[in-house]
Design a protein around this motif. Structure first.
Motif, PDB file in Angstrom:
ATOM      1  N   UNK A  71       1.018  -1.205  -0.099  1.00 27.92           N
ATOM      2  CA  UNK A  71       0.026   0.077   0.007  1.00 27.92           C
ATOM      3  C   UNK A  71       0.832   1.291   0.293  1.00 27.92           C
ATOM      4  N   UNK A  72       0.227   2.169  -0.335  1.00 29.47           N
ATOM      5  CA  UNK A  72       0.904   3.645  -0.642  1.00 29.47           C
ATOM      6  C   UNK A  72       1.669   3.859   0.766  1.00 29.47           C
ATOM      7  N   UNK A  73       1.045   3.992   1.855  1.00 29.42           N
ATOM      8  CA  UNK A  73       1.503   3.993   3.219  1.00 29.42           C
ATOM      9  C   UNK A  73       2.706   3.517   3.133  1.00 29.42           C
ATOM     10  N   UNK A  74       2.805   2.185   2.998  1.00 35.42           N
ATOM     11  CA  UNK A  74       3.920   1.339   3.219  1.00 35.42           C
ATOM     12  C   UNK A  74       5.342   1.764   2.426  1.00 35.42           C
ATOM     13  N   UNK A  75       4.888   2.362   1.281  1.00 35.56           N
ATOM     14  CA  UNK A  75       5.694   2.640   0.342  1.00 35.56           C
ATOM     15  C   UNK A  75       6.415   4.019   0.702  1.00 35.56           C
ATOM     16  N   UNK A  76       5.632   5.033   1.092  1.00 35.53           N
ATOM     17  CA  UNK A  76       6.096   5.724   1.803  1.00 35.53           C
ATOM     18  C   UNK A  76       6.933   5.776   2.836  1.00 35.53           C
ATOM     19  N   UNK A  77       6.716   4.978   3.974  1.00 33.34           N
ATOM     20  CA  UNK A  77       7.466   4.799   5.113  1.00 33.34           C
ATOM     21  C   UNK A  77       8.783   4.026   4.766  1.00 33.34           C
TER      22      UNK A  77
END
Length: 237
Positions: A135-141
Motif C-alpha cells: 500500500x502507498x502508506x508502506x511505500x512512503x514509510x
C-alpha cells in the motif's frame, strides 16, 4: 544554485519505452538539452540505474537513482534515493511483492537490462508494469527509511494517479511537492483540488522516448548539486 531537471525518465527496462532509451542515449540527450539533473525511474525496478550512473561519470550532469512504483492502489509514485544501495534495497522489497506474472513481450515489449556501454545483458521475464502488493502508506514509510523521497506522479491524469484513485491527497503525508504532466491545466487542477495549491509542483517528462526528455525549462533551487540536496529540497520544501 538554480538547476534544470527532469526527474521522471524511463529506460529500455520499462516495457513501454523505446528500445533506444539506453543509458548512454539518455545521458547524452539530457546533456544536449542542457539538463543539470535527471532521474531514471523505471517501473518497479532499478536494474539499469548503475549503468546510467556510470555513463554520467565525468560529465556535467547529476543522475539521481529513482524508481516509479505502482502501489497496491494502482497509484504511480516517483521515488528518489540518495544512492544505488538504497535504490537496490527498495528493488528487493518491490520484487518480493510483485505478482508472479510473466511479461508478454509480444504485447508489452521487452524489459531490457543494459550496461554502461549500452550492451544488452538480458531481459526481465517477470512483468514489471503492474501493481505491487504494497500500500502507498508502506511505500512512503519504506522510502523514507531509506533516506529517499516519494512524489505522487502525474497527479493530473485520469488513471494511475493519487487524485484519480483516492480522490484527494491525504494531508498526513505532508507532501511539499507533487508531479504534474507538461500539459496539465494547473488552475483547473487547483480549483478542483485546493490541496494542490498548498504544494509546489514538479514538471517532469515521464519520457519513454529520447525526444520527449525535457528541455531546459523546469528548475530547482538547491545549495549543492547532489542527490541528497535534491531529496532534502523535495522532502522539506
Amino acid at each position: 544554485m538554480r538547476l534544470a531537471y527532469d526527474l521522471h525518465i524511463h529506460s529500455a527496462l520499462s516495457a513501454c519505452s523505446d528500445k533506444d532509451m539506453t543509458p548512454n542515449n539518455i545521458v547524452n540527450m539530457s546533456l544536449l538539452k542542457e539538463l543539470d539533473i535527471i532521474a531514471v525511474t523505471d517501473h518497479n525496478s532499478a536494474e539499469n540505474l548503475e549503468a546510467v550512473v556510470k555513463c554520467s561519470l565525468g560529465k556535467d550532469i547529476l543522475v539521481v537513482p529513482g524508481m516509479e512504483i505502482e502501489t497496491m492502489e494502482e497509484i504511480h509514485v516517483v521515488c528518489l534515493f540518495p544512492g544505488l544501495d538504497e535504490a537496490n534495497k527498495m528493488q528487493e522489497i518491490v520484487y518480493s511483492n510483485l505478482p508472479s506474472l510473466k511479461n508478454r513481450e509480444d504485447i508489452f515489449g521487452r524489459q531490457i537490462i543494459l550496461n554502461e556501454y549500452d550492451d544488452e545483458l538480458g531481459s526481465i521475464d517477470r512483468f514489471l508494469l503492474t501493481a505491487v502488493g504494497i500500500p502507498i502508506e508502506e511505500v512512503y514509510r519504506t522510502v523514507l527509511s531509506l533516506n529517499g523521497v516519494m512524489i505522487p506522479a502525474h497527479i493530473d491524469r485520469n488513471s494511475y494517479s493519487i487524485l484519480s484513485n483516492l480522490g484527494s491527497i491525504p494531508q498526513h503525508f505532508g507532501f511539499k511537492y507533487l508531479e504534474v504532466s507538461k500539459k496539465a491545466c494547473i488552475e483547473t487542477l487547483k480549483k478542483q483540488y485546493p490541496e494542490v495549491g498548498e504544494c509546489s509542483l514538479i514538471v517532469s517528462s515521464d519520457a519513454h522516448s529520447l525526444p520527449n526528455i525535457s528541455e531546459r525549462e523546469s528548475f530547482i533551487d538547491i545549495d549543492e548539486k547532489s542527490a541528497e540536496c535534491v531529496i532534502s529540497k523535495i522532502r522539506n520544501g
